[in-house]
Design a protein around this motif. Structure first.
Motif, PDB file in Angstrom:
ATOM      1  N   ASP A  31       0.883  -1.158   0.000  1.00  0.00           N
ATOM      2  CA  ASP A  31       0.000   0.000   0.000  1.00  0.00           C
ATOM      3  C   ASP A  31       0.926   1.214   0.000  1.00  0.00           C
ATOM      4  O   ASP A  31       1.728   1.381   0.924  1.00  0.00           O
ATOM      5  CB  ASP A  31      -0.900   0.014   1.241  1.00  0.00           C
ATOM      6  CG  ASP A  31      -1.829  -1.184   1.278  1.00  0.00           C
ATOM      7  OD1 ASP A  31      -2.296  -1.599   0.207  1.00  0.00           O
ATOM      8  OD2 ASP A  31      -2.104  -1.690   2.382  1.00  0.00           O
ATOM      9  N   LEU A  32       0.851   2.024  -1.065  1.00  0.00           N
ATOM     10  CA  LEU A  32       1.793   3.136  -1.226  1.00  0.00           C
ATOM     11  C   LEU A  32       1.059   4.454  -1.463  1.00  0.00           C
ATOM     12  O   LEU A  32       0.078   4.498  -2.208  1.00  0.00           O
ATOM     13  CB  LEU A  32       2.743   2.867  -2.393  1.00  0.00           C
ATOM     14  CG  LEU A  32       3.607   1.605  -2.280  1.00  0.00           C
ATOM     15  CD1 LEU A  32       4.358   1.379  -3.579  1.00  0.00           C
ATOM     16  CD2 LEU A  32       4.564   1.718  -1.111  1.00  0.00           C
ATOM     17  N   CYS A  33       1.583   5.516  -0.829  1.00  0.00           N
ATOM     18  CA  CYS A  33       1.057   6.858  -1.070  1.00  0.00           C
ATOM     19  C   CYS A  33       1.565   7.322  -2.437  1.00  0.00           C
ATOM     20  O   CYS A  33       2.385   6.651  -3.070  1.00  0.00           O
ATOM     21  CB  CYS A  33       1.484   7.818   0.038  1.00  0.00           C
ATOM     22  SG  CYS A  33       3.264   8.083   0.142  1.00  0.00           S
ATOM     23  N   GLN A  34       1.119   8.476  -2.871  1.00  0.00           N
ATOM     24  CA  GLN A  34       1.480   8.971  -4.201  1.00  0.00           C
ATOM     25  C   GLN A  34       2.988   9.157  -4.331  1.00  0.00           C
ATOM     26  O   GLN A  34       3.579   8.827  -5.365  1.00  0.00           O
ATOM     27  CB  GLN A  34       0.760  10.288  -4.466  1.00  0.00           C
ATOM     28  CG  GLN A  34       0.957  10.814  -5.862  1.00  0.00           C
ATOM     29  CD  GLN A  34       0.152  12.084  -6.110  1.00  0.00           C
ATOM     30  OE1 GLN A  34      -0.472  12.613  -5.207  1.00  0.00           O
ATOM     31  NE2 GLN A  34       0.175  12.552  -7.335  1.00  0.00           N
ATOM     32  N   GLU A  35       3.624   9.643  -3.286  1.00  0.00           N
ATOM     33  CA  GLU A  35       5.072   9.888  -3.340  1.00  0.00           C
ATOM     34  C   GLU A  35       5.860   8.594  -3.513  1.00  0.00           C
ATOM     35  O   GLU A  35       6.758   8.498  -4.348  1.00  0.00           O
ATOM     36  CB  GLU A  35       5.524  10.583  -2.050  1.00  0.00           C
ATOM     37  CG  GLU A  35       7.011  10.808  -1.964  1.00  0.00           C
ATOM     38  CD  GLU A  35       7.434  11.375  -0.622  1.00  0.00           C
ATOM     39  OE1 GLU A  35       8.648  11.342  -0.344  1.00  0.00           O
ATOM     40  OE2 GLU A  35       6.567  11.820   0.154  1.00  0.00           O
ATOM     41  N   HIS A  36       5.519   7.563  -2.744  1.00  0.00           N
ATOM     42  CA  HIS A  36       6.264   6.306  -2.815  1.00  0.00           C
ATOM     43  C   HIS A  36       5.849   5.439  -4.008  1.00  0.00           C
ATOM     44  O   HIS A  36       6.590   4.555  -4.418  1.00  0.00           O
ATOM     45  CB  HIS A  36       6.121   5.532  -1.506  1.00  0.00           C
ATOM     46  CG  HIS A  36       6.809   6.209  -0.364  1.00  0.00           C
ATOM     47  ND1 HIS A  36       6.116   6.794   0.667  1.00  0.00           N
ATOM     48  CD2 HIS A  36       8.122   6.417  -0.112  1.00  0.00           C
ATOM     49  CE1 HIS A  36       6.977   7.320   1.521  1.00  0.00           C
ATOM     50  NE2 HIS A  36       8.201   7.111   1.066  1.00  0.00           N
ATOM     51  N   ALA A  37       4.673   5.681  -4.556  1.00  0.00           N
ATOM     52  CA  ALA A  37       4.216   4.914  -5.718  1.00  0.00           C
ATOM     53  C   ALA A  37       4.707   5.525  -7.023  1.00  0.00           C
ATOM     54  O   ALA A  37       4.614   4.894  -8.081  1.00  0.00           O
ATOM     55  CB  ALA A  37       2.693   4.845  -5.729  1.00  0.00           C
ATOM     56  N   ARG A  38       5.250   6.736  -6.977  1.00  0.00           N
ATOM     57  CA  ARG A  38       5.686   7.438  -8.193  1.00  0.00           C
ATOM     58  C   ARG A  38       6.643   6.610  -9.049  1.00  0.00           C
ATOM     59  O   ARG A  38       6.428   6.494 -10.265  1.00  0.00           O
ATOM     60  CB  ARG A  38       6.318   8.781  -7.808  1.00  0.00           C
ATOM     61  CG  ARG A  38       6.765   9.601  -8.973  1.00  0.00           C
ATOM     62  CD  ARG A  38       5.729  10.615  -9.312  1.00  0.00           C
ATOM     63  NE  ARG A  38       6.192  11.384 -10.480  1.00  0.00           N
ATOM     64  CZ  ARG A  38       5.387  11.820 -11.406  1.00  0.00           C
ATOM     65  NH1 ARG A  38       4.107  11.618 -11.302  1.00  0.00           N
ATOM     66  NH2 ARG A  38       5.853  12.488 -12.424  1.00  0.00           N
ATOM     67  N   PRO A  39       7.693   5.983  -8.481  1.00  0.00           N
ATOM     68  CA  PRO A  39       8.589   5.182  -9.337  1.00  0.00           C
ATOM     69  C   PRO A  39       7.875   4.020 -10.029  1.00  0.00           C
ATOM     70  O   PRO A  39       8.142   3.718 -11.201  1.00  0.00           O
ATOM     71  CB  PRO A  39       9.659   4.660  -8.371  1.00  0.00           C
ATOM     72  CG  PRO A  39       9.625   5.599  -7.214  1.00  0.00           C
ATOM     73  CD  PRO A  39       8.217   6.074  -7.119  1.00  0.00           C
ATOM     74  N   ILE A  40       6.955   3.390  -9.345  1.00  0.00           N
ATOM     75  CA  ILE A  40       6.211   2.275  -9.951  1.00  0.00           C
ATOM     76  C   ILE A  40       5.312   2.802 -11.058  1.00  0.00           C
ATOM     77  O   ILE A  40       5.227   2.221 -12.150  1.00  0.00           O
ATOM     78  CB  ILE A  40       5.403   1.523  -8.874  1.00  0.00           C
ATOM     79  CG1 ILE A  40       6.362   0.874  -7.868  1.00  0.00           C
ATOM     80  CG2 ILE A  40       4.484   0.483  -9.503  1.00  0.00           C
ATOM     81  CD1 ILE A  40       5.682   0.294  -6.654  1.00  0.00           C
TER      82      ILE A  40
END
Length: 112
Positions: A31-40
């Motif tokens: 479960d990732l917020c927008q900041e941590h999901a950005r690379p994916i």
């Protein structure tokens, strides 16, 4: 009623998206917020031939405040004029009779 909130596994920020990534047959659920999901998201967009828009400056949402309920107003003593009349309690009680009184009443009834 049940409410479920998804928070980032890394920094506990909300909102967050759920991702399931499989690497060499091993599945990882994140479960990732927008900041941590950005690379994916960038990898997915690159694979599709798309580009992602630049992230907007994140404005921190104001923290939620808990406001406890205000206490109920205290009742003040009312003057004698404002108070209703006290109710009588109980009412009429049954007459208590002894065995001798019962037998005497039966005898009188039999004579009549």
């Amino acid at each position: 009623m049940k409410i479920q909130i998804v928070a980032c596994d890394i920094d506990k920020e909300t909102p967050a998206k759920s991702y399931a990534i499989t690497v060499d047959g091993e599945e990882h659920e994140l479960d990732l917020c927008q900041e941590h999901a950005r690379p994916i998201d960038e990898l997915i967009a690159a694979a599709k031939g798309e580009t992602l828009p630049e992230p907007a400056k994140a404005q921190a949402a104001p923290p939620m405040q808990f406001t406890p309920p205000s206490p109920a107003p205290r009742k003040t003593a009312a003057s004698a004029e404002q108070k209703p009349a006290a109710k009588k309690r109980g009412g009429r009680r049954p007459k208590i009779t002894s065995m001798e009184e019962i037998e005497a009443a039966k005898a009188r009834k039999a004579q009549d």
